[in-house]
Scaffold this motif. Sequence first.
Motif, short mmCIF file in Angstrom:
data_model
loop_
_atom_site.label_atom_id
_atom_site.label_comp_id
_atom_site.label_asym_id
_atom_site.label_seq_id
_atom_site.Cartn_x
_atom_site.Cartn_y
_atom_site.Cartn_z
N THR A 146 40.20 34.35 45.14
CA THR A 146 39.45 35.52 44.69
C THR A 146 39.90 35.85 43.27
OG1 THR A 146 39.32 36.37 46.96
CG2 THR A 146 38.89 37.93 45.17
N VAL A 147 38.96 35.72 42.34
CA VAL A 147 39.27 35.93 40.92
C VAL A 147 38.64 37.24 40.46
CG1 VAL A 147 39.06 34.98 38.59
CG2 VAL A 147 39.32 33.44 40.56
N HIS A 148 39.47 38.11 39.89
CA HIS A 148 39.00 39.39 39.36
C HIS A 148 38.89 39.24 37.84
CE1 HIS A 148 39.02 44.00 39.61
NE2 HIS A 148 38.73 43.69 38.37
N PHE A 149 37.65 39.25 37.35
CA PHE A 149 37.42 39.11 35.92
C PHE A 149 37.52 40.47 35.22
CE2 PHE A 149 35.32 35.35 37.64
CZ PHE A 149 35.80 34.36 36.79
N GLY A 150 37.87 40.44 33.94
CA GLY A 150 37.92 41.66 33.13
C GLY A 150 39.27 42.33 33.07
N VAL A 151 40.23 41.83 33.87
CA VAL A 151 41.58 42.42 33.90
C VAL A 151 42.60 41.30 33.89
CG1 VAL A 151 43.21 43.84 35.18
CG2 VAL A 151 40.78 44.46 35.18
N ALA A 152 43.54 41.34 32.94
CA ALA A 152 44.63 40.38 32.88
C ALA A 152 45.94 41.07 33.24
CB ALA A 152 44.74 39.79 31.48
N THR A 153 46.84 40.32 33.88
CA THR A 153 48.13 40.89 34.28
C THR A 153 49.28 40.04 33.75
OG1 THR A 153 48.39 39.66 36.37
CG2 THR A 153 47.04 41.69 36.43
N THR A 154 50.47 40.58 33.81
CA THR A 154 51.65 39.88 33.30
C THR A 154 51.92 38.59 34.07
OG1 THR A 154 53.01 41.27 34.75
CG2 THR A 154 52.82 41.94 32.43
N THR A 155 51.61 38.58 35.36
CA THR A 155 51.94 37.43 36.20
C THR A 155 50.73 36.52 36.48
OG1 THR A 155 51.52 38.76 38.18
CG2 THR A 155 53.79 38.67 37.38
N GLU A 198 42.28 44.37 29.22
CA GLU A 198 41.00 44.58 29.91
C GLU A 198 39.88 44.26 28.95
OE1 GLU A 198 40.62 47.98 32.67
OE2 GLU A 198 42.56 48.64 31.92
N LYS A 199 38.89 43.51 29.45
CA LYS A 199 37.75 43.12 28.63
C LYS A 199 36.46 43.24 29.44
CE LYS A 199 40.21 39.85 25.63
NZ LYS A 199 40.31 38.45 25.16
N PRO A 200 35.33 43.39 28.77
CA PRO A 200 34.06 43.47 29.49
C PRO A 200 33.75 42.18 30.25
CG PRO A 200 33.82 44.20 27.21
CD PRO A 200 35.17 43.56 27.31
N VAL A 201 33.03 42.33 31.34
CA VAL A 201 32.53 41.17 32.09
C VAL A 201 31.04 41.08 31.81
CG1 VAL A 201 32.31 40.11 34.38
CG2 VAL A 201 34.32 41.52 33.84
N ALA A 202 30.73 40.39 30.71
CA ALA A 202 29.35 40.35 30.23
C ALA A 202 28.71 39.00 30.47
CB ALA A 202 29.31 40.71 28.74
N PHE A 203 28.96 38.43 31.63
CA PHE A 203 28.38 37.13 31.96
C PHE A 203 27.81 37.16 33.37
CE2 PHE A 203 32.92 37.00 32.91
CZ PHE A 203 32.95 36.55 34.21
N VAL A 227 46.61 30.24 37.00
CA VAL A 227 46.32 29.81 35.63
C VAL A 227 44.86 29.39 35.51
CG1 VAL A 227 46.84 28.10 33.85
CG2 VAL A 227 48.69 29.15 35.15
N LEU A 228 44.33 28.73 36.53
CA LEU A 228 42.92 28.37 36.55
C LEU A 228 42.06 29.63 36.43
CD1 LEU A 228 40.65 26.28 36.99
CD2 LEU A 228 40.96 26.59 39.46
N ALA A 229 42.44 30.69 37.14
CA ALA A 229 41.70 31.96 37.06
C ALA A 229 41.74 32.52 35.64
CB ALA A 229 42.30 32.96 38.05
N GLY A 264 38.54 32.97 32.89
CA GLY A 264 38.23 34.22 32.20
C GLY A 264 38.12 34.01 30.70
N ALA A 265 39.07 33.26 30.13
CA ALA A 265 39.05 33.01 28.69
C ALA A 265 37.82 32.20 28.28
CB ALA A 265 40.32 32.28 28.28
N ALA A 266 37.43 31.23 29.11
CA ALA A 266 36.28 30.39 28.80
C ALA A 266 34.98 31.18 28.79
CB ALA A 266 36.18 29.24 29.81
#
Length: 309
Positions: free
Chosen positions: A84-93, A103-108, A187-189, A193-195
């Motif tokens: 389960t991948v949550h887009f728009g939010v990055a965490t330290t781990t 935090e970034k928009p999920v515009a896709f 890391v794949l998640a 998100g970056a892609a």
Amino acid sequence: MTAPSVRPIRSVRRRVDGVLLLDKPSGLSSNAALQRAKRLFAAEKAGHTGTLDPLASGLLPLCLGDATKFAQSLLDAEKAYVATVHFGVATTTGDAEGEIVDEKPVAFSRADLEAVLPSFIGRIAQVPPRYAALKYQGRNYYEYARAGVEIPRVAREVDIHALEILEWVPPTAVLGVACGKGTYVRVLAEDLGAALGSCAHLAALVRTRTGPFALEQAVTLDVLEQMNPAERDALLLPVDAPLVGMPRLDVDAARARALEYGQEAAAPGQAPGRYRCYAVGGRFLGVVEAAGGVLCAVRLARTDGTAPA
């Protein structure tokens, strides 16, 4: 007069050999799950076949006793997950246990996500996460991360065999992942998100398969605790279960005897390679290697008593 000290009673361990397919719960480390199962079986020796992070749940094959000799096959085996991948939010781990750092928009759209998946299938380069059990100069990556120290993390090649969308409810995607040894799904998640011009973290992870074994075959710790010893022992797969994907070779009594004594055994015409080897009657001997018309023992199963005369 001082009362004599009472020594704690140590639990009695026993020889128990086999493979247990455990359904690890979320919130428990792989080692903690292993130790609980080991106590329930009163096993002398046990090991797991591929760490699941505490956040993750699902299939964790455990090798008890002699089966630990053959655990490497499951460590190297393909594994499958529901991520389960949550887009728009990055965490330290890189997962739900870390602190939010971006935090970034999920515009896709789902179509956009589907379009980038093929670029992550096959042999890809993956930079290990900061919070990992890999070593750098004798210390774990996560020790440096906790201390706020940046270290070089070299990209490694990993294999992603399959990657598909199972569910898409923005900003969350549920993905099916089949991958090789050493792959970090968190890391794949993050890379997905970056892609997509956003960021992401792994919100949940369930391992559904390791090699030939599926989560549906597994038992939970809670169920194990309710069983009596005989019922628990009946769940164990045989010692050679981790080797089911390796070609089988049956040998006669003379060659079996030679192999058990650490000697070479003649094998004219045998194709080179490693085999799971069996004596007359189907008794599992261990792993052998054929080369140049002879067989050599690579790793032998434990035998009762002395070697055959």
